[in-house]
Design a protein around this motif. Sequence first.
Motif, short mmCIF file in Angstrom:
data_model
loop_
_atom_site.label_atom_id
_atom_site.label_comp_id
_atom_site.label_asym_id
_atom_site.label_seq_id
_atom_site.Cartn_x
_atom_site.Cartn_y
_atom_site.Cartn_z
N ILE A 42 0.87 -1.17 0.00
CA ILE A 42 0.00 0.00 0.00
C ILE A 42 0.91 1.22 0.00
O ILE A 42 1.69 1.40 0.93
N MET A 43 0.84 2.02 -1.08
CA MET A 43 1.69 3.20 -1.09
C MET A 43 0.87 4.45 -1.35
O MET A 43 -0.28 4.40 -1.75
N GLY A 44 1.49 5.57 -1.06
CA GLY A 44 0.81 6.86 -1.21
C GLY A 44 1.55 7.89 -0.39
O GLY A 44 2.33 7.54 0.49
N ASP A 172 4.17 -1.85 8.92
CA ASP A 172 3.98 -0.41 8.83
C ASP A 172 5.33 0.25 8.59
O ASP A 172 6.15 0.32 9.50
N GLU A 173 5.56 0.71 7.38
CA GLU A 173 6.81 1.35 6.98
C GLU A 173 8.03 0.61 7.52
O GLU A 173 8.80 1.15 8.32
N PRO A 174 8.23 -0.64 7.08
CA PRO A 174 9.28 -1.48 7.68
C PRO A 174 10.69 -0.95 7.45
O PRO A 174 11.58 -1.27 8.22
N THR A 175 10.90 -0.14 6.40
CA THR A 175 12.27 0.29 6.11
C THR A 175 12.51 1.75 6.46
O THR A 175 13.59 2.26 6.20
N ALA A 176 11.52 2.41 7.07
CA ALA A 176 11.72 3.83 7.41
C ALA A 176 12.86 3.98 8.40
O ALA A 176 12.93 3.27 9.41
N GLY A 177 13.78 4.86 8.11
CA GLY A 177 14.87 5.15 9.04
C GLY A 177 16.00 4.14 9.03
O GLY A 177 16.83 4.17 9.92
N LEU A 178 16.03 3.23 8.04
CA LEU A 178 17.11 2.24 7.99
C LEU A 178 18.11 2.59 6.89
O LEU A 178 17.75 3.22 5.90
N ASP A 179 19.36 2.15 7.08
CA ASP A 179 20.35 2.38 6.03
C ASP A 179 20.08 1.43 4.86
O ASP A 179 19.31 0.47 5.00
N PRO A 180 20.69 1.69 3.69
CA PRO A 180 20.34 0.90 2.49
C PRO A 180 20.56 -0.60 2.66
O PRO A 180 19.75 -1.40 2.18
N VAL A 181 21.64 -0.99 3.38
CA VAL A 181 21.90 -2.42 3.55
C VAL A 181 20.82 -3.05 4.43
O VAL A 181 20.25 -4.10 4.11
N MET A 182 20.50 -2.35 5.54
CA MET A 182 19.47 -2.89 6.44
C MET A 182 18.11 -2.92 5.74
O MET A 182 17.32 -3.83 5.95
N THR A 205 4.24 1.40 2.75
CA THR A 205 5.55 2.04 2.63
C THR A 205 5.51 3.13 1.59
O THR A 205 4.62 3.17 0.74
N HIS A 206 6.47 4.05 1.67
CA HIS A 206 6.64 4.98 0.55
C HIS A 206 8.09 4.95 0.06
O HIS A 206 8.54 5.85 -0.60
N ASP A 207 8.78 3.86 0.43
CA ASP A 207 10.16 3.66 -0.03
C ASP A 207 10.09 2.96 -1.39
O ASP A 207 9.83 1.75 -1.48
N MET A 208 10.31 3.72 -2.49
CA MET A 208 10.06 3.18 -3.83
C MET A 208 10.99 2.01 -4.17
O MET A 208 10.59 1.09 -4.88
N ASN A 209 12.24 2.04 -3.66
CA ASN A 209 13.15 0.92 -3.93
C ASN A 209 12.58 -0.37 -3.38
O ASN A 209 12.55 -1.40 -4.06
N ILE A 247 6.33 7.95 -8.00
CA ILE A 247 7.42 6.98 -8.09
C ILE A 247 8.72 7.63 -8.54
O ILE A 247 9.80 7.13 -8.26
N ASN A 248 8.63 8.77 -9.21
CA ASN A 248 9.87 9.45 -9.61
C ASN A 248 10.34 10.47 -8.59
O ASN A 248 11.42 11.03 -8.73
#
Lengths: 270, 264
Positions: A42-44, A172-182, A205-209, A247-248
Amino acid sequence: MSSSHHERKPVISVKNLVKSFGGRRILNGVTLDILEGETFVIMGGSGCGKSTFLRHLIGSLRPDSGEVWMFGEDIAKADEDRMHEIRKKFGMLFQSGGLFDSMSVGDNIALPLREHTKLDDSIIRIMVRMKLELVGLSGFEDLMPSQLSGGMKKRVGLARAIALDPKIVFYDEPTAGLDPVMTGVVDKLTIDLTKQLGITSVVVTHDMNSVFRIADRIVMLHKGEVLQIGTPEEIRHAKDPIIQQFINGDPEGPISFLQRGEGYLDKLTA
Amino acid sequence: MITALDSIGRLTHGFLRQAGDMLAMFCQCLFWIVVGPFKRKPVPVKNFFAQTVFSGWDSLLIVIFVDFFIGMVLAMQSAYQLEQLGATIYVAALVGVSMTREIGPVLTALVIAGRVGAAITAELATMKVTEQVEALQTIGLNPVRYLVAPRLLALALMLPVLTVIGDLMGMVGGYVIGVTNLGLGSGLYIDTTIEFLTNKDILTGLLKSFVFALIIAMISCQQGLGTEGGAEGVGRSTTRSVVTSFIMIIVADAILTALFYFAG
């Protein structure tokens, strides 16, 4: 992937979900299905209602109108006792991990097991180790949450979310605040859990990667409504200018943040 | 005029709503304490013991300290008046009765509201803003059963116990002044205290402290779980919790004292 979607059954069916807070309509008739065994993203943008939507799926908010069918039951109408039963069948990973900081890592993961099963403590200890192994944190059970990094907290939160072997896990936003490897590690865990354990994953999430790495299907929410649902390919090539802007990460476009022109100066000096 | 009325209306409305919420939470607590064990969902014993130690045992020293010195002060202040009437011996009676009826329960409750109530609010508020309360619900643990009920039980049990100890310490403080400074005999002081103290004095004091315990527990838990808005919100809730507890303790004290007085 996309050909098999039609054979799968929906595990969550949301129909015409409406919710307002203080006169402001946050969700404006959301209808969608989440299929068994898929990773559904779910993004937005901020304030589009995606967190509010997630909180309806886990039953911590009740809709003004509409239905939320999960495991063949409308949880929007389930009472506390029924909800207690339904909650055993899903887990939730909170944005900050949501770990109880008065308890050790091991006790955090053991809590749902102690509450919902009659298992012996020695068996619970083994299960805790198994879950920690799954998220790559074996041997961490005696640490306190305050001793962990942000990425570790999220992984412990994930271990607790899957403690009862749920059918669905919400993120809920599992990658918010993490470095790219994490971020990569958490994404891989999400994919592995979905594929290996047959769990249905619902990720906000809103982390497009991450989105394009993990998603089987994506819904784009905008102003409380479904803009489009599709596979990553379909979303990537969507015609909708709002989706393209999102997305851009383009600051200029239909989603406006910047105020320009004569009206701007008038507003400032008014 | 209109704005004054408007704000009075708003305040009253806010107060009534909060009182209603608190009553609802109190009823839920009673439900979990009474019905919980039969549904195999009892109030967690481990949390209850941890709270008992925290609100009772850990508060013992400060309660002893405060009540002991207030007893001494009370003896000196009343001796100052009674000496002029040549009735110094009534210091014992005055200290004994006022400690048990009034000062012991109220002072101990205020100390506990500051020490334990503030800590409860800050802890629950932090849990709320860091998603821990929501995590509890998602696991299927009711926050009222898991967090509020053990705190309510622990305070309702420990505050009367602390009050009894505080009463005693106040009388010991009075005794120290009476025997060392006022030249009263040790035996005479104790006999006079016992002669003037009635069971009713002690019981009304304990009933007060039980009511104060419910007030502290419900206000501090409700303020904590109702917290919104990060670190600032935690601070705001904690302040509001202590201030509201202080006011409600004094209000309840006035009402209860009037009840006991007029009902004989």
